[in-house]
Every structure is written in C-alpha cells, then in structure tokens.
Scaffold this motif. Structure first.
Motif, PDB file in Angstrom:
ATOM      1  N   TYR A 378      41.899  36.079  35.011  1.00  5.96           N
ATOM      2  CA  TYR A 378      41.362  36.975  33.983  1.00  5.96           C
ATOM      3  C   TYR A 378      41.028  36.168  32.736  1.00  5.96           C
ATOM      4  CZ  TYR A 378      42.565  41.222  36.546  1.00  5.96           C
ATOM      5  OH  TYR A 378      42.629  42.225  37.471  1.00  5.96           O
ATOM      6  N   ASN A 379      39.788  36.313  32.282  1.00  9.30           N
ATOM      7  CA  ASN A 379      39.246  35.531  31.183  1.00  9.30           C
ATOM      8  C   ASN A 379      39.452  36.246  29.851  1.00  9.30           C
ATOM      9  OD1 ASN A 379      37.729  33.937  29.471  1.00  9.30           O
ATOM     10  ND2 ASN A 379      35.756  34.442  30.419  1.00  9.30           N
ATOM     11  N   ASP A 380      40.440  35.832  29.092  1.00  8.83           N
ATOM     12  CA  ASP A 380      40.752  36.499  27.820  1.00  8.83           C
ATOM     13  C   ASP A 380      39.649  36.347  26.778  1.00  8.83           C
ATOM     14  OD1 ASP A 380      43.122  37.374  28.832  1.00  8.83           O
ATOM     15  OD2 ASP A 380      44.389  36.447  27.311  1.00  8.83           O
ATOM     16  N   ASP A 381      38.890  35.275  26.834  1.00 12.84           N
ATOM     17  CA  ASP A 381      37.825  35.092  25.850  1.00 12.84           C
ATOM     18  C   ASP A 381      36.804  36.221  25.924  1.00 12.84           C
ATOM     19  OD1 ASP A 381      38.636  32.601  24.638  1.00 12.84           O
ATOM     20  OD2 ASP A 381      38.128  31.642  26.532  1.00 12.84           O
ATOM     21  N   ALA A 671      37.534  50.003  31.642  1.00 14.18           N
ATOM     22  CA  ALA A 671      38.936  49.566  31.589  1.00 14.18           C
ATOM     23  C   ALA A 671      39.281  48.679  32.766  1.00 14.18           C
ATOM     24  CB  ALA A 671      39.857  50.778  31.559  1.00 14.18           C
ATOM     25  N   GLY A 672      38.332  47.856  33.189  1.00 13.60           N
ATOM     26  CA  GLY A 672      38.626  46.905  34.243  1.00 13.60           C
ATOM     27  C   GLY A 672      37.637  46.963  35.383  1.00 13.60           C
ATOM     28  N   ALA A 673      37.249  45.798  35.874  1.00 14.74           N
ATOM     29  CA  ALA A 673      36.374  45.678  37.037  1.00 14.74           C
ATOM     30  C   ALA A 673      36.783  44.438  37.801  1.00 14.74           C
ATOM     31  CB  ALA A 673      34.902  45.596  36.616  1.00 14.74           C
ATOM     32  N   VAL A 674      36.568  44.459  39.109  1.00 13.56           N
ATOM     33  CA  VAL A 674      36.964  43.303  39.913  1.00 13.56           C
ATOM     34  C   VAL A 674      35.735  42.649  40.516  1.00 13.56           C
ATOM     35  CG1 VAL A 674      39.192  44.329  40.419  1.00 13.56           C
ATOM     36  CG2 VAL A 674      37.353  44.574  42.069  1.00 13.56           C
ATOM     37  N   PHE A 699      32.682  31.871  33.739  1.00 15.29           N
ATOM     38  CA  PHE A 699      33.506  32.462  32.687  1.00 15.29           C
ATOM     39  C   PHE A 699      32.887  32.257  31.306  1.00 15.29           C
ATOM     40  CE2 PHE A 699      37.056  31.828  35.880  1.00 15.29           C
ATOM     41  CZ  PHE A 699      37.217  33.185  36.136  1.00 15.29           C
ATOM     42  N   GLN A 700      32.280  31.118  31.066  1.00 18.73           N
ATOM     43  CA  GLN A 700      31.631  30.891  29.775  1.00 18.73           C
ATOM     44  C   GLN A 700      30.428  31.805  29.566  1.00 18.73           C
ATOM     45  OE1 GLN A 700      30.834  26.679  29.918  1.00 18.73           O
ATOM     46  NE2 GLN A 700      32.888  26.106  29.213  1.00 18.73           N
ATOM     47  N   ASN A 701      29.793  32.207  30.664  1.00 25.03           N
ATOM     48  CA  ASN A 701      28.636  33.105  30.576  1.00 25.03           C
ATOM     49  C   ASN A 701      29.026  34.576  30.474  1.00 25.03           C
ATOM     50  OD1 ASN A 701      26.787  31.026  30.670  1.00 25.03           O
ATOM     51  ND2 ASN A 701      26.542  31.114  32.899  1.00 25.03           N
ATOM     52  N   GLY A 702      30.323  34.861  30.477  1.00 32.74           N
ATOM     53  CA  GLY A 702      30.763  36.240  30.314  1.00 32.74           C
ATOM     54  C   GLY A 702      31.515  36.824  31.481  1.00 32.74           C
ATOM     55  N   GLY A 703      31.830  36.016  32.483  1.00 26.73           N
ATOM     56  CA  GLY A 703      32.611  36.512  33.608  1.00 26.73           C
ATOM     57  C   GLY A 703      33.996  36.938  33.169  1.00 26.73           C
ATOM     58  N   THR A 704      34.413  38.123  33.592  1.00 30.91           N
ATOM     59  CA  THR A 704      35.695  38.665  33.139  1.00 30.91           C
ATOM     60  C   THR A 704      36.848  38.290  34.045  1.00 30.91           C
ATOM     61  OG1 THR A 704      35.328  40.713  34.385  1.00 30.91           O
ATOM     62  CG2 THR A 704      34.573  40.658  32.092  1.00 30.91           C
ATOM     63  N   GLN A 705      36.552  38.155  35.325  1.00 26.37           N
ATOM     64  CA  GLN A 705      37.652  38.119  36.274  1.00 26.37           C
ATOM     65  C   GLN A 705      37.156  37.555  37.592  1.00 26.37           C
ATOM     66  OE1 GLN A 705      37.986  40.209  39.174  1.00 26.37           O
ATOM     67  NE2 GLN A 705      40.037  41.025  39.206  1.00 26.37           N
ATOM     68  N   ALA A 706      38.057  36.983  38.376  1.00 25.91           N
ATOM     69  CA  ALA A 706      37.694  36.494  39.705  1.00 25.91           C
ATOM     70  C   ALA A 706      38.866  36.664  40.651  1.00 25.91           C
ATOM     71  CB  ALA A 706      37.277  35.024  39.656  1.00 25.91           C
ATOM     72  N   MET A 707      38.581  37.282  41.797  1.00 30.77           N
ATOM     73  CA  MET A 707      39.529  37.377  42.900  1.00 30.77           C
ATOM     74  C   MET A 707      38.967  36.515  44.022  1.00 30.77           C
ATOM     75  SD  MET A 707      40.462  41.425  42.952  1.00 30.77           S
ATOM     76  CE  MET A 707      41.470  42.177  41.676  1.00 30.77           C
TER      77      MET A 707
END
Length: 757
Positions: A378-381, A671-674, A699-707
């Motif tokens: 999860y990318n806090d930035d 409130a969250g997406a996977v 993640f730098q381009n705006g990715g929130t999360q990765a499974m």
C-alpha cells in the motif's frame, strides 16, 4: 468486505474444526439461550445482558492451548453467540449457525431433539439479522433480496447483514492494562453518576465487569499452560491478567488475546504497538532476534489457525508511526515470519512511502518472489491524501488509515465503515437494457426505464443506466444506517467500545453515539466489464452502427449462439487495461460517477461517510454465474473482471500499459480498491531490478496498491492436472490468498485467465 458468502456460510465443522460432543453443545446452547431469555424477561439493560451472555460464551469459545502454542487465544466458533464480527461466518450481533443446528438435529431424538428445535425456532426470530430485515421499510424490502446468498440467486444488489472491520486502540490497551481499563471505566461511571447519566453508568459498570471476565480468562489460560508444563507461558498470562505488559512477549500476548475476546478479526499496526517493547527487550538483553522471530511466528500460526479466510490483517510500515527505528525492527520480524510460516493467513500488509527504510521493501519483494503473495503493498504517498479527501479528515487522522478484509479502509480505532452491501454493476446494466426484466430468473428486477431498442442515443441510455444505479445505491445506503440502529439497540459490544475513540469519554457504546466516525462502504463488482460494455455499445451500436440495437439484444438473449460475428465485434472494441484513451476514459467516467453517487449518500443519511470499495474476493466469479451475456463480448455465466484489473486476457499491450490504465482511476473518491497482478518467476525474480523499477514507476505515477502473485509458467495448469504435487502453491484470489488447489474450479479458471507477465 469483505468476503465470499459461500465461504462465510460454512459452519465451524466445514471450516475444518472438530464438532464438540453434541451433549456439550446442547448444554451450551441451552445455557446461552436461557440466559438471554431471562435477561429479556427481567428487563435488564442490554449492557447487563451482554455481560451475562459473555459469562456463558467466553469459557466455551476460548479453547485450551495446544502443546506447541506460544500464546493463548485459540477459538471455537459457538453454535449461537454474540459478536461484533461474524463468528465463523454467521450474521451480525446475536446469531446462530444453521448448519450446526442441522447437525444437532441429527444427533438427538425425543426430548433433546425437541429442545434443539425449540431453541432453533427461538433464534430464527430473535437473531439480529432477522430484526434488521424486519426494520426495513417497504421500498427497501422490495428492492433488496431477503437473503444475502449472492452466490445462489440472481439480483443486482444485496445487503450483507454484518458489522466488520474492528481496529482497537492497542496503545491504550498496552499502556493501561486490564486493571487500568477497569479503573478508567469506574472513574467515568462516577462522573456519570454526578451528571445523572444513567445510560453511561450502566455502560461503564458493564465495561468494568468485562475487564473482570478478561482477567478470569487469563488466569484460566495460565492454569492450562501450567498443566502442559509451559510455565513460561503461564507466567506471561498471570502478568497481564490485570497489569500493563512489561515485555515484548507480554505485550504480544495481551494484544492478541484481547483481539480474540473483543471479536476482532484484525490485528492492526503490530510494528507500532509492539516496537518499543521489542527494542527495550533487545537493549536489556531479555530477548534475542531469534526469540523475537519465534514470538512473531507464534502469532502468525495462531492467526492462520482461525481460518477467517478474508481477514487476519497484520499491518506494518507507513506514515504516522512513532519511533520508526523500533517499529522497523518488528516489521522486519513480521516479514520474516510471513516468509517462513507457509499459510494463507494472516493477510500481511506493508504500507510504505518515499523515505521509509528501503530494507522493508527489499525484504518484502523477496517474500513475494518466493510465492507467498505477501506482503500486500500500500502506497502511503497516494493513499494518505486520498483518504484525507474521501473521508473528509485532517491529515493527522488520514495517516491512520488501515485496510481490512479484502481492502476496505477505516481509520485506526476512530472510525467504523462496515462493507455491508454489494452491487453488481453489470447486472444493473443487464436489467436496464431489458426494461427492468431479468433474463436469468425470468422476473421483474429494478426500474423500468424503457427498452434498449427504443433509446435514440447512447447518452439517453447511459442516463437511464445511471438512474438504475441510483435506485439501488439509495436503498443500500439507507439499509446500512438501519443495521447500525438495530445493532445499537441489541448490545453495546463492551470490549470493542472500551478501546474506540470516543466511547468512554462520551459514555456511549460504539454504535450508539460513541464512535467518532461512523461510516459505511459499498462493494462494487463488474466495474470493468460494465465500462467495456458501455463503450462497445457506444461505438458499435450508436456511433459506427455496425450492430443494430435489436440485433445486439438478440445476440445477448442467445448468449451469442448464431451471433458469433456480433460477439467478435464486441470483443474487438477497445478494452480497459491497454492504456487506450477511449477505453480508459469510459472506465474513468463510470468510476467517477459511481463513486460520487455513493459518496453523496452521506448527505441523505446520518453516516459520516459512505464510500465505494472496489475490492474482490470470489464474488466476481459467483455473481458472474447469474449475469447474462454482456456487450463486452463476455458469455453468460462467466466470471467478471477482478476489481480494478482488466477482464482476463483482454490486456494485450503489456504490463506497462496495464499499470498505466490502473492509475487513471482516481483513489480520492472511494475507501479502497485492489489491483491484482500476476508475474512469472522468470521476470520477478530473474529480472528483479527491472521488476522493482516497474513497481516503483507504477507507484510514483499514482498506483495505490498491489496484490502480487508470482508463479512459474505452467504452474497453475500443472496444479489442476496434479493437485497433490502443488499443495503449497499460493495465489492471490482477490482480497485474500489461498492454496490454489483448494479453490473451486470456476475460481481457478478465473485466476488462470489473468495475464501472466
């Protein structure tokens, strides 16, 4: 959230637990039911009723430790009980397990059978789920199906009848200890007496009694460990029975056991609340790193033993941690425990940001590369500012966001946002195209807004579809409020309320005005299929006129049999996941409309927030079984796309294009997406610098999360053919991980359809 209803409907026996002696079970259900009835007849307050029910339930559910256990806290799922989160998959609050009662009826005859049936009949009417449904106004009852078995019946939307997503204040627990919490409750009671606040008096007195019950549980466990010759474990339990913990191991035991007793399925930011204890023990020579790892492995094994499937979140890293150096030491222990305890749970999660200790990400990628599917990243930035905006919170609270279940966010011990409804966007499109008629069930469903053949423009049709969505979203938001209201009248959830802001200060239980932020979330499925279908309709039918409106409907009605050329045109239309501007723009438009529609429901309700969660468990496969052929070229009954990922096999332009599409869906409205990704071992491990750079750019381009699932090429196909050879093969299904060979064949096929990069 949260979770596959098919899995959640399992009884404790089907979940792998051994059924207790039927005579013991009968004695328990009689005692619990009689206690509940007596309290109701006497008119005791709900606070006292919960205490008396817990006095019966806790000794029954808290199982004796096994010789190999380092901690107390094994659970047995009771046949009837009270809990804020589902007990073994059953409904909210006071609930009973239907399969367990089926088994009991097979075990007895005569008077005992009659007693079982009488108790069952009582709970059929008295369980909280039933009371919630009875509280629905007529329009909601007509819009939403009675049952929540969305894997059994076709419909557009379902209520889920649950409260889920507990994250208690572990710092408060560990700093005060059980005795300190009791004193806090009694001091607040004395203030309530002075103020004449009788409700607060009752709540605080019940909380104090709940702490006494917890102390008794600790001492009972201590005796059980002593009987096993495990005096070290017994001493830890005696130490935390009333006093604040003084060591890492004591803190781990108290936090773990309280989590189990309070009904929570998640364990929070373990590196934050245990970090200082571990650092102090290391400095004083009371523990070695090897012993610290053994502690963490012991916790992980007991979490796995619970078999909660979608839960058991353990979170490390991220913004807002105090004493990061101390926290990092525990985070690294947790990553190593994840790597070495080969189980589908806990749902181990790493939050990260630019400037965080890079060793955490390095070790995390090593763990993922070994096929563990963990940590979830999860990318806090990106996530912290997104949560700040979506939840309307100050930044200092947004940093406390925590994912739960399959990926929904709440704010650590400050908010509750139970995912308590689902909507199948593709099914809503299907019934809109048929003027409120469901081709699967052959019955009316949804609003009648006109036949697809009669719409003169795509804009008019799209507008009608949005009205259909609004109809269901309104009902789902209002039922969420009703559930909280009904639950608040049933029980205060003493252990949970004790450790949630601002329940003690306000003198109110969590759902009765105590919690700081009471919100809700709505799970959405079929998002990508719907966007692809809308674009295909727009281009192929209305703009290019390559398919007539009546021809499209006939093709869908016949599942493309005899209309193969129509299906090919639809399949060839642009698809999300390929960095295609046109396809991604439609996905963005639907995403922003839906998220805004759901978010705006808070203005019509008493909720602090009501937000979309774009998650996935197995519901994309299950609801797909009852969704007809769709305009994206998908056949009837086939699985839907997984959350924000493309439909399996439609991402044909490579992994960079895939990730570029994913980042276009703004995260500050939900409130969250996977985001599920499947990489080959050859790429992820053999070209690790390239794989790490790819993720870093995402993640730098705006990715929130990765499974991330890492597999050898051909592993899944070989596992289907030779399951006995692949028992250890883990995959990320959606919001949870599982052994691939344990999944049903339809879910296996959906995972196999995903592109392996």
């Amino acid at each position: 959230m949260n979770g596959s209803r098919q899995e959640e409907k399992k009884s404790y026996k089907e979940a792998g637990c051994v059924m207790r002696d039927p005579e013991v079970v009968l004695e328990y259900i009689c005692r619990f039911t009689d206690t509940y009835r007596q309290c109701t007849m006497e008119g005791t307050g709900i606070e006292e009723r919960e205490i008396r029910c817990l006095e019966v339930m806790l000794p029954y559910t808290l199982e004796a430790p096994q010789p190999e256990d380092l901690f107390a806290g094994r659970l047995y799922y009771p046949e009837v009980g009270v809990s804020p989160e589902p007990l073994g998959g059953r409904g909210v609050c006071f609930n009973y397990d239907v399969p367990s009662f089926d088994a009991l009826e097979q075990a007895f005859t005569g008077e005992k059978l009659a007693r079982v049936k009488e108790i069952r009949a009582f709970w059929e009417q008295e369980n909280t789920r039933h009371k919630i449904r009875q509280a629905f106004p007529q329009d909601i009852a007509e819009t939403l199906p009675w049952d929540d078995d969305y894997y059994k019946v076709p419909d557009v939307a379902f209520p889920l009848y649950r409260t889920v997503g507990i994250y208690i204040d572990y710092d408060k627990l560990l700093s005060l200890g059980i005795g300190g919490l009791k004193r806090l409750a009694l001091a607040r009671r004395d203030r309530a007496l002075r103020e004449g606040d009788e409700k607060a008096v009752r709540l605080m007195e019940a909380m104090a009694k709940a702490m006494d019950l917890f102390t008794q549980a600790c001492l009972r466990y201590a005796k059980q460990f002593a009987a096993l010759g495990r005096e070290d474990c017994a001493q830890v339990l005696r130490a935390v029975a009333e006093n604040p913990p003084a060591t890492f191991r004591e803190a781990a035991q108290l936090s773990f056991l309280y989590t189990r007793v309070c009904g929570s399925l998640n364990h929070g930011r373990i590196d934050v609340y245990l970090g200082d204890f571990y650092a102090a023990d290391l400095s004083a020579g009371r523990i070695t790193p090897e012993e610290g790892l053994a502690v963490m492995q012991g916790i992980f094994r007991l979490i796995a033993a619970r078999q909660s499937v979608f839960h058991g979140r353990v979170i490390v890293g991220g913004m807002g941690r105090r004493n990061e150096e101390n926290a990092d030491q525990v985070a690294l222990l947790a990553i190593e425990a994840c790597r070495t305890v080969l189980e589908p749970e806990p749902q181990f999660t790493l939050r990260f940001y630019q400037g965080q200790n890079p060793l955490l990400m390095e070790k995390a990628l090593d763990c993922i590369g070994e096929g563990r599917t963990y940590p979830i990243l999860y990318n806090d930035d990106v996530n912290v500012p997104a949560v700040e905006k979506a939840f309307c919170l100050p930044r200092e609270e947004a940093v406390d966001y925590l994912p739960l279940g399959c990926g929904e966010y709440v704010i650590d011990h400050k908010s509750f946002g139970s995912p308590n409804g689902i909507i199948n966007l593709l099914k809503a499109l299907e019934v809109t195209m048929r003027n409120g008629w469901d081709i699967i069930s052959q019955k009316d469903m949804g609003l009648k807004l006109g036949r697809f053949e009669d719409f003169s423009s795509f804009e008019d049709f799209y507008s009608a579809y949005k009205k259909q969505l609004a109809h269901y979203v309104d009902a789902l938001a209002r039922q969420e409020v009703i559930e909280y209201q009904v639950v608040a009248r049933q029980t205060p959830f003493l252990y949970m309320s004790m450790l949630y802001d601002d329940c003690v200060e306000r003198g109110r239980a969590i759902f009765d005005g105590g919690i700081r932020y009471l919100g809700g979330t709505l799970e959405t499925y079929g998002n990508v299929n719907t966007a692809n279908s809308l674009l295909a309709i727009k281009k192929c039918v209305f703009e290019e006129k390559r398919i007539g409106q009546d021809t499209l409907m006939k093709a869908l009605d016949n599942d493309f049999r005899g209309y193969e050329e129509v299906q090919k045109l639809l399949l060839d239309a642009p698809k999300y996941g390929n960095d295609d501007d046109e396809a991604d723009a439609m996905a963005v438009d639907l995403h922003e409309y839906l998220c805004t529609l759901v978010r705006d429901q808070k203005e019509k309700t008493s909720l602090h927030s009501y937000l979309v969660v774009i998650i996935n468990n197995k519901a994309n496969t299950q609801v797909g079984q009852f969704t007809g052929a769709s305009a994206d070229g998908r056949n009837s009954g086939i699985f839907l796309a997984n959350a924000n990922a493309p439909m399996g096999g439609t991402d044909k332009k490579g992994v960079t294009a895939l990730l570029n599409s994913m980042v276009k869906l703004t995260p500050d409205l939900h409130a969250g997406a996977v985001q599920n990704m499947k990489f080959s071992k050859e790429f992820f491990n053999g070209k690790r610098p390239l794989a790490a750079a790819l993720l870093r750019a995402y993640f730098q381009n705006g990715g929130t999360q990765a499974m991330i699932t890492v597999l050898g090429r051909g592993d899944l196909e070989n596992a289907v053919a030779h399951p006995e050879q692949y028992r250890s093969l883990m995959v990320r299904v959606g919001g949870f991980s599982a052994r691939f060979v344990d999944l049903t064949s339809d879910v296996q096929q959906e995972i196999m359809s995903r592109t392996l990069y």
